[in-house]
Design an enzyme around this catalytic site. Structure first.
Site, PDB file in Angstrom:
ATOM      1  N   GLY A 127      41.945  39.734  43.752  1.00  0.00           N
ATOM      2  CA  GLY A 127      40.873  40.466  43.288  1.00  0.00           C
ATOM      3  C   GLY A 127      39.879  41.381  44.204  1.00  0.00           C
ATOM      4  N   ASP A 128      39.781  40.926  45.310  1.00  0.00           N
ATOM      5  CA  ASP A 128      38.985  41.868  46.403  1.00  0.00           C
ATOM      6  C   ASP A 128      40.064  42.953  46.810  1.00  0.00           C
ATOM      7  OD1 ASP A 128      37.327  39.406  46.439  1.00  0.00           O
ATOM      8  OD2 ASP A 128      38.406  38.774  48.136  1.00  0.00           O
TER       9      ASP A 128
END
Length: 301
Positions: free
Chosen positions: A251-252
């Site tokens: 996600g990052d």
């Protein structure tokens, strides 16, 4: 300049075992070490994409020194506040039949330390971007992001928030450029169970009414949907032909790719595609993705 904030960075110790058995001594088949923390992950992927950023946050003890030295070795500038007491976290990630994690607590961060961090944001100028990413230590009040944003809210700074629950909701009044809840986080925010695509759209637009300018909803193996401030809805798929090796930092990586793509082109469709490519590349890598893998995924989406 892009700034990323990680209040509680870590060294992630990843151990691989053929099988994990509780109550006995287990021997690893292999192991890796990574500098961790959501904001730091964003900086690392930006670095792979050739985009400079400065990592902010707190470090302490010998682990904190290792974090700072590791970022320096990668060519990523940092401006951490060194705490006098405690030790930065070591998180243990167990990869066996399934994935398990043991995350450390980290050092105590006082109100005075937060005040020092707030003052440090005076270096952020008009046109810069700040990424507020991740949970906060239990010694820090949940209005910490608000304190930081009040300091910079009149400087026309692009704000990106990748957080959950009240921590995210508290930031919406500052009109963040981007937020990125996944499907589960979105359902928790609105007290819902399973969500249809119509539910996702309704909830995302409600967050936009509350102040978010752009909302990416990550759907895991189904890709992602971007609800953009240009009133359009953009969708991205995923690469399905490879085995997922790693869910930490995916996600990052998407956030970093979106920021880099938008910085380059001001094109929402391309930014989402690059974000998805970065997220896929990390999922198919033992750690955070490298540029070669990102380019490969970009060509396959």
């Amino acid at each position: 300049m892009i700034y990323t904030l990680t209040l509680n960075p870590s060294i992630d110790y990843v151990v691989h075992l053929d099988k994990f058995v509780s109550g006995i001594t287990n021997r690893t088949s292999s192991e890796e070490y990574y500098i961790g923390g959501k904001g730091i992950n964003v900086s690392c992927i930006l670095n792979e994409l050739g985009v400079s950023s400065t990592a902010l946050g707190f470090t302490a003890g010998f682990v904190g020194e290792a974090i700072e030295n590791g970022l320096r070795d990668m060519g990523i500038p940092s401006d951490f506040i060194r705490l006098k007491e405690g030790v930065s976290r070591i998180n243990v990630k167990i990869r066996a039949e399934s994935e398990s994690e043991i995350n450390g607590q980290g050092p105590h961060i006082s109100d005075q330390d937060i005040d020092r961090l707030v003052t440090r944001t005076d270096a952020i100028r008009e046109g810069d971007t700040i990424v507020l990413a991740g949970s906060i230590p239990n010694t820090v009040s949940d209005d910490v992001y608000q304190k930081l944003l009040r300091r910079i809210e009149w400087r026309n700074v692009r704000i990106v928030v990748d957080a959950t629950g009240k921590l995210l909701l508290n930031c919406l009044a500052f009109r963040p450029f981007l937020i990125k809840p996944n499907r589960q986080e979105l359902s928790e925010l609105f007290g819902m169970g399973s969500m249809t695509e119509q539910d996702i759209e309704r909830c995302a637009k409600e967050l936009m009414k509350k102040g978010a300018r752009n909302v990416i909803v990550s759907l895991g193996g189904e890709g992602a949907i971007l609800f953009a401030e240009d009133k359009n809805i953009y969708r991205s798929g995923v690469v399905k032909e490879e085995k997922v090796l790693n869910t930490v930092g995916s996600g990052d990586s998407m956030v970093a790719g979106f920021i880099a793509g938008y910085e380059r082109t001001r094109d929402y469709a391309y930014a989402l595609q690059l974000g998805e490519a970065c997220g896929n590349a990390t999922a198919f890598s033992p750690g955070l993705a490298k540029r070669e893998k990102i380019n490969e995924m970009l060509g396959r989406l």
